[in-house]
Design an enzyme around this catalytic site. Structure first.
Site, mmCIF file in Angstrom:
data_model
loop_
_atom_site.group_PDB
_atom_site.id
_atom_site.type_symbol
_atom_site.label_atom_id
_atom_site.label_comp_id
_atom_site.label_asym_id
_atom_site.label_seq_id
_atom_site.Cartn_x
_atom_site.Cartn_y
_atom_site.Cartn_z
ATOM 1 N N SER A 1 64.967 48.363 160.191
ATOM 2 C CA SER A 1 65.691 48.475 158.936
ATOM 3 C C SER A 1 65.114 49.602 158.087
ATOM 4 O O SER A 1 63.900 49.659 157.864
ATOM 5 C CB SER A 1 65.614 47.157 158.151
ATOM 6 O OG SER A 1 66.165 47.304 156.864
ATOM 7 N N LYS B 1 70.945 44.696 151.843
ATOM 8 C CA LYS B 1 69.586 44.248 152.126
ATOM 9 C C LYS B 1 69.296 42.996 151.299
ATOM 10 O O LYS B 1 70.072 42.598 150.442
ATOM 11 C CB LYS B 1 68.555 45.328 151.767
ATOM 12 C CG LYS B 1 68.790 46.695 152.412
ATOM 13 C CD LYS B 1 68.601 46.694 153.916
ATOM 14 C CE LYS B 1 68.927 48.068 154.510
ATOM 15 N NZ LYS B 1 68.895 48.038 155.994
ATOM 16 N N SER C 1 75.549 47.674 161.250
ATOM 17 C CA SER C 1 74.279 47.827 161.973
ATOM 18 C C SER C 1 73.552 46.494 162.040
ATOM 19 O O SER C 1 73.960 45.509 161.418
ATOM 20 C CB SER C 1 73.384 48.869 161.273
ATOM 21 O OG SER C 1 72.853 48.335 160.071
ATOM 22 N N SER D 1 70.474 45.806 160.924
ATOM 23 C CA SER D 1 69.315 45.754 160.040
ATOM 24 C C SER D 1 69.159 44.419 159.328
ATOM 25 O O SER D 1 68.075 44.101 158.834
ATOM 26 C CB SER D 1 69.387 46.870 158.999
ATOM 27 O OG SER D 1 70.429 46.646 158.075
#
Length: 307
Positions: free
Chosen positions: A255, A146, A89, A91
């Site tokens: 996100s 992250k 993705s 994010s």
């Protein structure tokens, strides 16, 4: 508990090793004895093809002997050293793009067993600015990636699309606890990326000694109504508990991260993203003949260390 593939690798390693060991210790000596008996019965003269037929390993034993060393090496490398991941993705844009294949350093943090994920060896802990892979707190079967913003004891505020951090007060500060620190960023470019058809602005953020780029979509409001609520703090403020971390995506308005699902337990940490070893480019053209999962190019310029 680890994912299905990790469990499959461990089980395959154990099974192939046991089959190879059982054959080597029990059945191989019997085959050699049969060959000796057949040679003796034939007066010392036995055709090579007959000897080969009698001494031939069963298919299962031969396969186990062939694959065990390879599978064992892969299992050790993947479980304790480096594990490959694919970015699914956007994010973490612009740092990581869809189609990036990365290596995650497993021993950067605590070393865990590959099945039950119990800590085997205490190593380093995540630092501010690290890009970490962890098990998604709401579904530990999923891996998330992250950037670490808050460490245990940190006070984290996200207000007007700006982070403010008050670092944990420790004995090393000798009573002079850190104040609230603004995580500053400077404008870099606009229009390179879009979200929901809206242009995104690219900024370079400076957090301690780490510098990296982030994306903000100015036209989109903050989704404070969906933020994780911690008792005793404001809606856009969090105090990171001991043994937990606060992580967010570099694509701040696109996100799902700690602002929404809360803190990440240290036992959920998988490792630190350190290297892009391959990056495929995909086409969004609706008129494209080939399936969208087939890449249209390789982004060689993206290969290298991750910052």
């Amino acid at each position: 508990m680890a994912g299905y593939f990790a469990i499959f690798l461990v089980l395959l390693t154990i099974a192939s090793g046991l089959i190879w060991l059982l054959d080597a210790r029990l059945f191989a000596p019997k085959r050699r004895e049969q060959v000796e008996q057949a040679v003796a019965a034939a007066g010392g003269k036995l055709p090579p093809e007959t000897i080969e037929r009698i001494a031939k390993e069963p298919w299962l034993a031969e396969t186990a002997r062939s694959i065990f060393p390879i599978i064992a090496i892969i299992t050790v490398l993947r479980s304790f050293l480096f594990e490959p991941f694919q970015i699914p993705s956007g994010s973490m844009m612009p740092t990581l793009l869809v189609g990036d294949f990365i290596l995650v350093q497993k021993f950067a943090y605590d070393v865990k067993d590959p099945v039950f994920r119990k800590t085997l060896y205490r190593n380093n802990t995540p630092s501010h600015g690290d890009i970490a892979v962890f098990k998604y707190p709401e579904n530990p079967r999923l891996d998330y990636i992250k950037r670490i913003i808050g460490l245990p004891g940190d006070r984290v505020i996200y207000r007007d699309k700006q982070f403010f951090i008050q670092r944990a007060c420790t004995e090393a500060h000798q009573g002079q606890c850190p104040g609230l620190e603004q995580v500053r960023y400077s404008f870099t470019a606009e229009g390179e990326f879009t979200q929901q058809g809206l242009p995104q602005r690219r900024y370079t953020e400076q957090f301690g000694d780490k510098q990296y780029d982030i994306l903000l979509t100015a036209a989109l409001p903050e989704q404070k109504g969906q933020y994780f609520r911690q008792a005793g703090t404001a809606i856009d403020e969090w105090l990171v508990p001991e043994g937990h971390y606060f992580a967010v995506g570099d694509n701040r308005d696109n996100s799902r991260d700690s602002r929404f699902f809360g803190f990440i337990e240290e036992d959920l940490m998988v490792g630190k993203a350190v290297f892009i070893w391959m990056s495929f480019e995909f086409s969004d053209n609706p008129d494209r003949v080939l399936p969208r999962w087939i890449p249209v190019g390789i982004r060689f310029e993206r290969l290298g260390r991750i910052r």
